[in-house]
Design a protein around this motif. Structure first.
Motif, PDB file in Angstrom:
ATOM      1  N   GLY A  32     -33.421  12.143  -1.647  1.00 27.95           N
ATOM      2  CA  GLY A  32     -32.229  12.227  -0.794  1.00 27.95           C
ATOM      3  C   GLY A  32     -32.303  11.094   0.208  1.00 27.95           C
ATOM      4  N   GLY A  33     -31.189  10.754   0.781  1.00 25.77           N
ATOM      5  CA  GLY A  33     -31.155   9.664   1.763  1.00 25.77           C
ATOM      6  C   GLY A  33     -31.865  10.050   3.048  1.00 25.77           C
ATOM      7  N   ILE A  34     -32.021   9.079   3.908  1.00 28.21           N
ATOM      8  CA  ILE A  34     -32.670   9.340   5.198  1.00 28.21           C
ATOM      9  C   ILE A  34     -31.913  10.463   5.929  1.00 28.21           C
ATOM     10  N   GLY A  35     -32.683  11.412   6.443  1.00 26.94           N
ATOM     11  CA  GLY A  35     -32.085  12.502   7.219  1.00 26.94           C
ATOM     12  C   GLY A  35     -31.325  13.528   6.407  1.00 26.94           C
ATOM     13  N   SER A  36     -31.406  13.454   5.072  1.00 31.58           N
ATOM     14  CA  SER A  36     -30.639  14.402   4.250  1.00 31.58           C
ATOM     15  C   SER A  36     -31.224  15.810   4.313  1.00 31.58           C
ATOM     16  N   GLY A  37     -32.539  15.901   4.583  1.00 28.26           N
ATOM     17  CA  GLY A  37     -33.169  17.223   4.660  1.00 28.26           C
ATOM     18  C   GLY A  37     -34.245  17.446   3.608  1.00 28.26           C
ATOM     19  N   LYS A  38     -34.844  16.369   3.095  1.00 27.56           N
ATOM     20  CA  LYS A  38     -35.871  16.494   2.051  1.00 27.56           C
ATOM     21  C   LYS A  38     -37.041  17.360   2.519  1.00 27.56           C
ATOM     22  N   THR A  39     -37.533  17.073   3.726  1.00 24.72           N
ATOM     23  CA  THR A  39     -38.693  17.814   4.230  1.00 24.72           C
ATOM     24  C   THR A  39     -38.334  19.279   4.446  1.00 24.72           C
ATOM     25  N   THR A  40     -37.148  19.509   4.992  1.00 26.18           N
ATOM     26  CA  THR A  40     -36.689  20.877   5.245  1.00 26.18           C
ATOM     27  C   THR A  40     -36.630  21.664   3.932  1.00 26.18           C
ATOM     28  N   VAL A  41     -36.093  21.045   2.889  1.00 28.92           N
ATOM     29  CA  VAL A  41     -35.987  21.711   1.580  1.00 28.92           C
ATOM     30  C   VAL A  41     -37.377  21.896   0.964  1.00 28.92           C
ATOM     31  N   PRO A  43     -25.879  27.640   3.169  1.00 29.49           N
ATOM     32  CA  PRO A  43     -27.252  27.890   3.608  1.00 29.49           C
ATOM     33  C   PRO A  43     -28.262  27.456   2.541  1.00 29.49           C
ATOM     34  N   LEU A  44     -29.406  26.971   2.991  1.00 30.22           N
ATOM     35  CA  LEU A  44     -30.363  26.386   2.063  1.00 30.22           C
ATOM     36  C   LEU A  44     -31.145  27.412   1.260  1.00 30.22           C
ATOM     37  N   ALA A  45     -31.598  28.487   1.914  1.00 29.88           N
ATOM     38  CA  ALA A  45     -32.566  29.373   1.255  1.00 29.88           C
ATOM     39  C   ALA A  45     -32.059  29.921  -0.086  1.00 29.88           C
ATOM     40  N   THR A  51     -44.759  11.622  -0.827  1.00 32.94           N
ATOM     41  CA  THR A  51     -45.176  10.213  -0.920  1.00 32.94           C
ATOM     42  C   THR A  51     -45.168   9.526   0.448  1.00 32.94           C
ATOM     43  N   ASP A  52     -44.277   9.960   1.342  1.00 33.80           N
ATOM     44  CA  ASP A  52     -44.275   9.375   2.700  1.00 33.80           C
ATOM     45  C   ASP A  52     -45.567   9.719   3.441  1.00 33.80           C
ATOM     46  N   ALA A  53     -46.001  10.969   3.301  1.00 31.35           N
ATOM     47  CA  ALA A  53     -47.242  11.386   3.973  1.00 31.35           C
ATOM     48  C   ALA A  53     -48.428  10.608   3.398  1.00 31.35           C
ATOM     49  N   ASP A  70     -26.869  21.311  -1.575  1.00 34.17           N
ATOM     50  CA  ASP A  70     -25.890  20.924  -0.564  1.00 34.17           C
ATOM     51  C   ASP A  70     -26.469  21.251   0.803  1.00 34.17           C
ATOM     52  N   ASN A  71     -26.803  20.219   1.557  1.00 33.70           N
ATOM     53  CA  ASN A  71     -27.378  20.460   2.887  1.00 33.70           C
ATOM     54  C   ASN A  71     -26.457  20.003   4.014  1.00 33.70           C
ATOM     55  N   ASP A  72     -25.161  20.245   3.825  1.00 30.37           N
ATOM     56  CA  ASP A  72     -24.269  20.217   4.984  1.00 30.37           C
ATOM     57  C   ASP A  72     -24.190  21.666   5.438  1.00 30.37           C
ATOM     58  N   ALA A  73     -25.279  22.136   5.996  1.00 23.56           N
ATOM     59  CA  ALA A  73     -25.681  23.537   5.964  1.00 23.56           C
ATOM     60  C   ALA A  73     -24.670  24.532   6.509  1.00 23.56           C
ATOM     61  N   LEU A  74     -23.703  24.062   7.272  1.00 27.88           N
ATOM     62  CA  LEU A  74     -22.787  25.027   7.876  1.00 27.88           C
ATOM     63  C   LEU A  74     -22.131  25.893   6.820  1.00 27.88           C
ATOM     64  N   ALA A 101     -25.654  11.487  12.080  1.00 19.09           N
ATOM     65  CA  ALA A 101     -25.799  12.345  13.271  1.00 19.09           C
ATOM     66  C   ALA A 101     -27.227  12.865  13.387  1.00 19.09           C
ATOM     67  N   ARG A 102     -27.821  13.302  12.262  1.00 21.30           N
ATOM     68  CA  ARG A 102     -29.180  13.860  12.312  1.00 21.30           C
ATOM     69  C   ARG A 102     -30.198  12.813  12.733  1.00 21.30           C
ATOM     70  N   VAL A 103     -30.099  11.627  12.146  1.00 19.78           N
ATOM     71  CA  VAL A 103     -31.126  10.620  12.419  1.00 19.78           C
ATOM     72  C   VAL A 103     -30.944  10.049  13.826  1.00 19.78           C
ATOM     73  N   SER A 145     -29.947  11.791  16.343  1.00 18.98           N
ATOM     74  CA  SER A 145     -30.479  12.789  17.273  1.00 18.98           C
ATOM     75  C   SER A 145     -31.996  12.965  17.120  1.00 18.98           C
ATOM     76  N   ARG A 146     -32.509  12.876  15.879  1.00 24.74           N
ATOM     77  CA  ARG A 146     -33.953  13.054  15.701  1.00 24.74           C
ATOM     78  C   ARG A 146     -34.747  11.854  16.182  1.00 24.74           C
ATOM     79  N   ASN A 147     -34.289  10.632  15.841  1.00 24.04           N
ATOM     80  CA  ASN A 147     -35.091   9.427  16.121  1.00 24.04           C
ATOM     81  C   ASN A 147     -34.601   8.658  17.344  1.00 24.04           C
TER      82      ASN A 147
HETATM   83  P1  ATP Z   1     -36.361  11.416   6.371  1.00 26.59           P
HETATM   84  O1  ATP Z   1     -35.887  10.747   5.128  1.00 26.59           O
HETATM   85  O2  ATP Z   1     -35.863  10.709   7.568  1.00 26.59           O
HETATM   86  O3  ATP Z   1     -37.833  11.688   6.391  1.00 26.59           O
HETATM   87  P2  ATP Z   1     -35.602  14.073   5.517  1.00 26.59           P
HETATM   88  O4  ATP Z   1     -34.663  13.832   4.403  1.00 26.59           O
HETATM   89  O5  ATP Z   1     -36.973  14.541   5.184  1.00 26.59           O
HETATM   90  O6  ATP Z   1     -35.641  12.849   6.485  1.00 26.59           O
HETATM   91  P3  ATP Z   1     -35.492  16.254   7.375  1.00 26.59           P
HETATM   92  O7  ATP Z   1     -36.589  15.682   8.209  1.00 26.59           O
HETATM   93  O8  ATP Z   1     -35.759  17.484   6.587  1.00 26.59           O
HETATM   94  O9  ATP Z   1     -34.889  15.129   6.439  1.00 26.59           O
HETATM   95  O10 ATP Z   1     -34.207  16.517   8.271  1.00 26.59           O
HETATM   96  C1  ATP Z   1     -33.702  15.511   9.153  1.00 26.59           C
HETATM   97  C2  ATP Z   1     -33.359  16.141  10.478  1.00 26.59           C
HETATM   98  O11 ATP Z   1     -32.233  16.996  10.316  1.00 26.59           O
HETATM   99  C3  ATP Z   1     -34.471  16.988  11.051  1.00 26.59           C
HETATM  100  O12 ATP Z   1     -34.461  16.869  12.447  1.00 26.59           O
HETATM  101  C4  ATP Z   1     -34.079  18.397  10.593  1.00 26.59           C
HETATM  102  O13 ATP Z   1     -34.581  19.370  11.468  1.00 26.59           O
HETATM  103  C5  ATP Z   1     -32.568  18.340  10.616  1.00 26.59           C
HETATM  104  N1  ATP Z   1     -31.981  19.185   9.571  1.00 26.59           N
HETATM  105  C6  ATP Z   1     -32.161  19.079   8.246  1.00 26.59           C
HETATM  106  N2  ATP Z   1     -31.463  20.019   7.569  1.00 26.59           N
HETATM  107  C7  ATP Z   1     -30.818  20.737   8.500  1.00 26.59           C
HETATM  108  C8  ATP Z   1     -29.925  21.845   8.456  1.00 26.59           C
HETATM  109  N3  ATP Z   1     -29.559  22.413   7.285  1.00 26.59           N
HETATM  110  N4  ATP Z   1     -29.443  22.330   9.612  1.00 26.59           N
HETATM  111  C9  ATP Z   1     -29.796  21.760  10.767  1.00 26.59           C
HETATM  112  N5  ATP Z   1     -30.635  20.718  10.909  1.00 26.59           N
HETATM  113  C10 ATP Z   1     -31.135  20.202   9.782  1.00 26.59           C
END
Ligand code: ATP
Length: 204
Positions: A9-18, A182-184, A32-34, A175-179, A140-142, A144-146
């Motif tokens: 997934g692209g940067i900030g898409s939610g790969k780690t969260t998933v 929901p992911l689970a 692979t990033d770790a 689909d992680n436009d989570a509103l 928006a995610r990146v 706010s996170r970075n």
């Molecule tokens: P990167 O490629 O930058 O490592 P990533 O694809 O692993 O990012 P995550 O780190 O999982 O993405 O998520 C990016 C940011 O968005 C994090 O701050 C995470 O908490 C937030 N985020 C991800 N998914 C959701 C969601 N469904 N609802 C709210 N916040 C989310």
């Protein structure tokens, strides 16, 4: 060989969260990033070659890669990036295979940010799982996170595959436009499917 899913997934898409949600099902996650981070930490396997190839200026006093300096050096210089990757990619692959052979469980997941961009990774995995969201959400995610500016995030995104290219390469999509999604439950559904696919592959 254990049945393998490539999660991208692209940067900030939610790969780690998933990936963390799959881990709650007991699935081994190989990130692979770790691994890239660990081989460029103090004493990391890539550091002697990086010092030889790029010089002492790219090594921090503690022996780790000077990440900010390297990021600047390779961001717009494709030749420098290729030299760095010629060092790191084989080490990452070796470490991934070592982790994969240690992994327990019915299937495993490689988290690979640039999987769609890399032919080798696509050949290594049985299925490609794409974590998808709109580009607006990524930005928006990146931001706010970075603490990056919109321009900084867009510059990174411009160097990655497009959303359409990733979706075209996907066997499965979360689909992680989570509103609205929901992911689970999405992860639970895919986990059930992957258990079946892995069992079928095992039986062949
Ligand atoms: P990167 O490629 O930058 O490592 P990533 O694809 O692993 O990012 P995550 O780190 O999982 O993405 O998520 C990016 C940011 O968005 C994090 O701050 C995470 O908490 C937030 N985020 C991800 N998914 C959701 C969601 N469904 N609802 C709210 N916040 C989310």
């Amino acid at each position: 060989m254990t049945y393998a899913i490539g999660l991208t997934g692209g940067i900030g898409s939610g790969k780690t969260t998933v990936a963390n949600l799959f881990a709650t099902h007991g699935i081994a996650i190989i990130d692979t990033d770790a691994i890239a981070h660990s081989i460029t930490a103090p004493g990391g396997a890539a550091m002697p070659a990086i010092r030889r190839e790029f010089g002492d200026a790219f090594v921090a006093p503690d022996g780790a890669l000077d990440r900010a300096r390297m990021r600047d050096a390779v961001f717009t210089d494709d030749a420098a990036r290729a030299r760095l990757e010629a060092i790191t990619h084989p080490l990452i692959r070796t470490e991934c295979e070592r982790a994969a052979s240690d992994a327990q469980g019915p299937y495993l997941i490689f988290v690979v940010p640039l999987l769609v961009e890399s032919g080798k990774w696509r050949e290594r995995v049985q299925r490609v799982l794409v974590v998808d969201c709109t580009e607006q959400t990524q930005i928006a995610r990146v931001m706010s996170r970075n603490g990056f500016t919109r321009d900084q995030v867009q510059a990174i995104m411009a160097r990655q595959a497009s959303r359409a290219q990733r979706l075209a390469a996907a066997d499965d999509v979360i689909d992680n436009d989570a509103l609205h999604a929901p992911l689970a439950p999405q992860v639970d559904r895919l986990h059930a499917a992957y258990l079946k696919f892995a069992a079928q592959a095992e039986g062949r």
